[in-house]
Design an enzyme around this catalytic site. Structure first.
Site, mmCIF file in Angstrom:
data_model
loop_
_atom_site.group_PDB
_atom_site.id
_atom_site.type_symbol
_atom_site.label_atom_id
_atom_site.label_comp_id
_atom_site.label_asym_id
_atom_site.label_seq_id
_atom_site.Cartn_x
_atom_site.Cartn_y
_atom_site.Cartn_z
ATOM 1 N N GLN A 60 -6.569 2.999 0.830
ATOM 2 C CA GLN A 60 -7.529 3.834 1.526
ATOM 3 C C GLN A 60 -8.297 4.677 0.508
ATOM 4 O O GLN A 60 -7.714 5.229 -0.429
ATOM 5 C CB GLN A 60 -6.800 4.745 2.508
ATOM 6 C CG GLN A 60 -6.068 3.990 3.620
ATOM 7 C CD GLN A 60 -7.028 3.480 4.672
ATOM 8 O OE1 GLN A 60 -7.410 4.204 5.574
ATOM 9 N NE2 GLN A 60 -7.422 2.221 4.573
ATOM 10 N N PHE B 106 -9.074 1.317 8.257
ATOM 11 C CA PHE B 106 -7.765 1.933 8.126
ATOM 12 C C PHE B 106 -6.792 0.947 7.467
ATOM 13 O O PHE B 106 -7.180 -0.117 7.000
ATOM 14 C CB PHE B 106 -7.261 2.382 9.499
ATOM 15 C CG PHE B 106 -7.705 3.772 9.876
ATOM 16 C CD1 PHE B 106 -8.893 4.304 9.429
ATOM 17 C CD2 PHE B 106 -6.922 4.565 10.705
ATOM 18 C CE1 PHE B 106 -9.306 5.584 9.775
ATOM 19 C CE2 PHE B 106 -7.311 5.845 11.066
ATOM 20 C CZ PHE B 106 -8.503 6.361 10.603
ATOM 21 N N SER B 107 -5.527 1.283 7.459
ATOM 22 C CA SER B 107 -4.546 0.547 6.657
ATOM 23 C C SER B 107 -4.265 -0.853 7.187
ATOM 24 O O SER B 107 -4.459 -1.146 8.364
ATOM 25 C CB SER B 107 -3.244 1.337 6.581
ATOM 26 O OG SER B 107 -3.416 2.498 5.809
ATOM 27 N N GLU C 172 3.858 5.793 12.169
ATOM 28 C CA GLU C 172 2.878 5.258 11.220
ATOM 29 C C GLU C 172 3.486 4.303 10.179
ATOM 30 O O GLU C 172 4.664 4.318 9.889
ATOM 31 C CB GLU C 172 2.136 6.389 10.482
ATOM 32 C CG GLU C 172 1.123 7.120 11.313
ATOM 33 C CD GLU C 172 0.146 7.915 10.458
ATOM 34 O OE1 GLU C 172 -0.993 8.089 10.927
ATOM 35 O OE2 GLU C 172 0.492 8.364 9.348
ATOM 36 N N ASN D 53 -5.578 7.474 -0.150
ATOM 37 C CA ASN D 53 -4.294 7.627 0.522
ATOM 38 C C ASN D 53 -3.607 6.272 0.629
ATOM 39 O O ASN D 53 -3.477 5.605 -0.402
ATOM 40 C CB ASN D 53 -4.398 8.398 1.845
ATOM 41 C CG ASN D 53 -5.376 7.860 2.851
ATOM 42 O OD1 ASN D 53 -6.578 7.926 2.663
ATOM 43 N ND2 ASN D 53 -4.864 7.360 3.979
ATOM 44 N N ASP D 54 -3.175 5.828 1.783
ATOM 45 C CA ASP D 54 -2.226 4.725 1.932
ATOM 46 C C ASP D 54 -2.511 3.510 1.041
ATOM 47 O O ASP D 54 -3.642 3.003 1.015
ATOM 48 C CB ASP D 54 -2.240 4.218 3.375
ATOM 49 C CG ASP D 54 -1.985 5.309 4.386
ATOM 50 O OD1 ASP D 54 -1.922 6.479 4.000
ATOM 51 O OD2 ASP D 54 -1.874 4.976 5.578
#
Length: 478
Positions: free
Chosen positions: A82, A122-123, A238, A65-66
């Site tokens: 991610q 996380f990001s 976000e 993802n990100d």
């Protein structure tokens, strides 16, 4: 992690470098077959047999993802992201890493950071410490990221905090530093993104807090961060970003953009402490497929963004893809400046051959395609009437100029020959990206899932109801 019982789809990976000579313990809640399938290897497993996209970045296996830590350093572009190395669903957030010299070809996939006792990874973002503020040497790469506590067995009961890692070998190896860069503020605080503000020679971190709340921090040493603003942006959340852009390319007319996850953005002012929005919430996308876009650190003279495409990749051993990196600009409209996106100029270097046709109102076969990604460009003018069907390998693009609507992969979008100058469709495995270039104002941007099993086949156009397109351009890409 889930594990195979009868058939192995792919191997997940735990990086054991740094633990040589130690004993490895793991627990299996199930049959012992899992233990017999485990292997020690000196290299990552190779790509699986599924056909990956030609232009759109995907991980060799697992969920992504990100985009994270986007940075250009010593002539190389770094894409961290991610990644779940053990499944095609979200979990076990780890940072994957690949490198490119042209923003299109990505290689040397590696594991950058793995979950630890502080939480899952996380990001976050990347910054080049050109002033050697942290003492690791000029040019050290710094990575600010969220350690998401309570997301793993080893971090139960711990909050999400912002932490720091560094690299002295050009981004290949990331070393985590102890302590927090920013302590816990609110449930969900995450996704730090840092910019440099030349007028005050200061660094600024934008951070998501919770709900629709964000914060801006200031630092002069990249160590101590002081909150200068807490702001609420309606229906935004976000993955914040903050960047300055010239309006219509004019340096004397610049505006700041505060960006959030769904392509929602606000145009306004930034004075080194606070962002003051001058617009309501706007959106850069025609559809909700892209998410969590982040801009690169270290590309002078332009703002380049990468977004995650939330594509399911049905039946494959990887999930998700990245959009083709996009150049971000601000263009004038009657309502004020608006974001416009275009594929990075580096895509032009991928063109292998170009075919140009003057459309005569009859059905025309444009190309016979092998297993290559391609781009179809349709030049428009205010004399175009009727409708046009573009037949593609396992797909169709329909443009109805009378009703002012187009359709691709069940996604509808507006067309207006009075305003539109060109339609560009980039066609690839898993994803296709459509840009409608306007004579004035921002381009329409519509990325779509493109679940084709092959790219080989015919590309043709079929005019209807007296439609004549001034020019059709076919470009063979990678």
């Amino acid at each position: 992690m889930p594990f195979a019982q009868k058939q192995v789809d792919f191997y997940g990976v735990v990086d054991l470098e740094g633990f040589r000579g130690e004993k490895l313990f793991f627990t299996v809640n199930g049959e012992d077959d899992f233990v017999r399938l485990c292997q020690l290897s000196e290299s990552l497993p190779g790509n699986q047999p599924e056909q990956h996209p030609k232009l759109h970045y995907t991980a060799p296996w697992g969920w992504i993802n990100d985009p994270n830590g986007l940075v250009c350093h010593d002539g190389k572009y770094h894409l961290y992201h991610q990644w779940n190395p053990f499944d095609i669903a979200w979990e076990n957030m780890t940072w994957g890493h690949s490198v490119s010299r042209d923003l299109i070809h990505w290689e040397n996939f590696s594991v950058a950071m793995q979950p630890d006792e502080s939480g899952t990874m996380f990001s976050g973002c990347a910054v080049e410490d050109s002033k050697n503020l942290l003492g690791f040497g000029s040019g050290t790469l710094l990575f600010y990221y969220t350690a998401s506590g309570n997301c793993s067995k080893w971090s139960e009961g711990k909050p999400a905090v912002q932490k720091l890692a560094y690299s002295t070998d050009g981004g290949a190896t990331l070393h985590k530093l102890p302590g927090n860069s920013v302590d816990y503020i609110a449930e969900g605080n995450r996704d730090p993104k840092i910019i440099y503000y030349p007028p005050k020679q200061s660094y600024h971190m934008v951070l998501y807090l919770s709900g629709n709340d964000f914060a801006i921090f200031r630092s002069h040493d990249l160590k101590k961060w002081e909150m200068t603003q807490k702001l609420t942006l309606e229906k935004a959340w976000e993955c914040p970003d903050l960047f300055e852009l010239p309006v219509d390319g004019t340096e004397e007319r610049k505006k700041w953009v505060f960006w959030s996850a769904d392509g929602y953005y606000f145009v306004g002012r930034f004075d080194g402490e606070k962002f003051i929005p001058e617009t309501e919430r706007l959106c850069a996308y025609e559809d909700g497929l892209p998410y969590a876009a982040q801009t690169f650190w270290g590309i002078p003279g332009r703002v380049v963004s990468v977004s995650w495409l939330r594509i399911p990749n049905y039946g494959k051993n990887y999930t998700g893809a990245m959009a083709i990196p996009a150049e971000v600009s601000l263009v004038s409209t009657k309502e004020g400046p608006r974001i416009s996106l275009a594929p990075v100029r580096e895509l032009e270097q991928c063109r292998k051959e170009e075919s140009v046709f003057l459309q005569t109102g009859r059905e025309l076969t444009v190309a016979e395609v092998e297993e290559n990604a391609f781009e179809l460009r349709l030049r428009l003018d205010d004399k175009v009437r009727g409708s046009l069907v573009c037949l593609l390998p396992e797909g169709e693009l329909f443009l109805d100029f009378e009703k002012g609507r187009g359709k691709f992969r069940e996604k509808e979008f507006p067309v207006d020959v009075e305003k539109d100058a060109m339609a560009r469709l980039i066609y690839d495995y898993d994803a296709a990206e459509l840009f409608i270039i306007r004579k004035e104002g921002p381009a329409l941007y519509l990325p779509c899932e493109n679940p084709v099993k092959k790219l080989a086949g015919s590309v043709s156009v079929s005019p209807q109801n007296g439609c004549v397109i001034p020019e059709i351009i076919y470009d063979l890409l990678i």
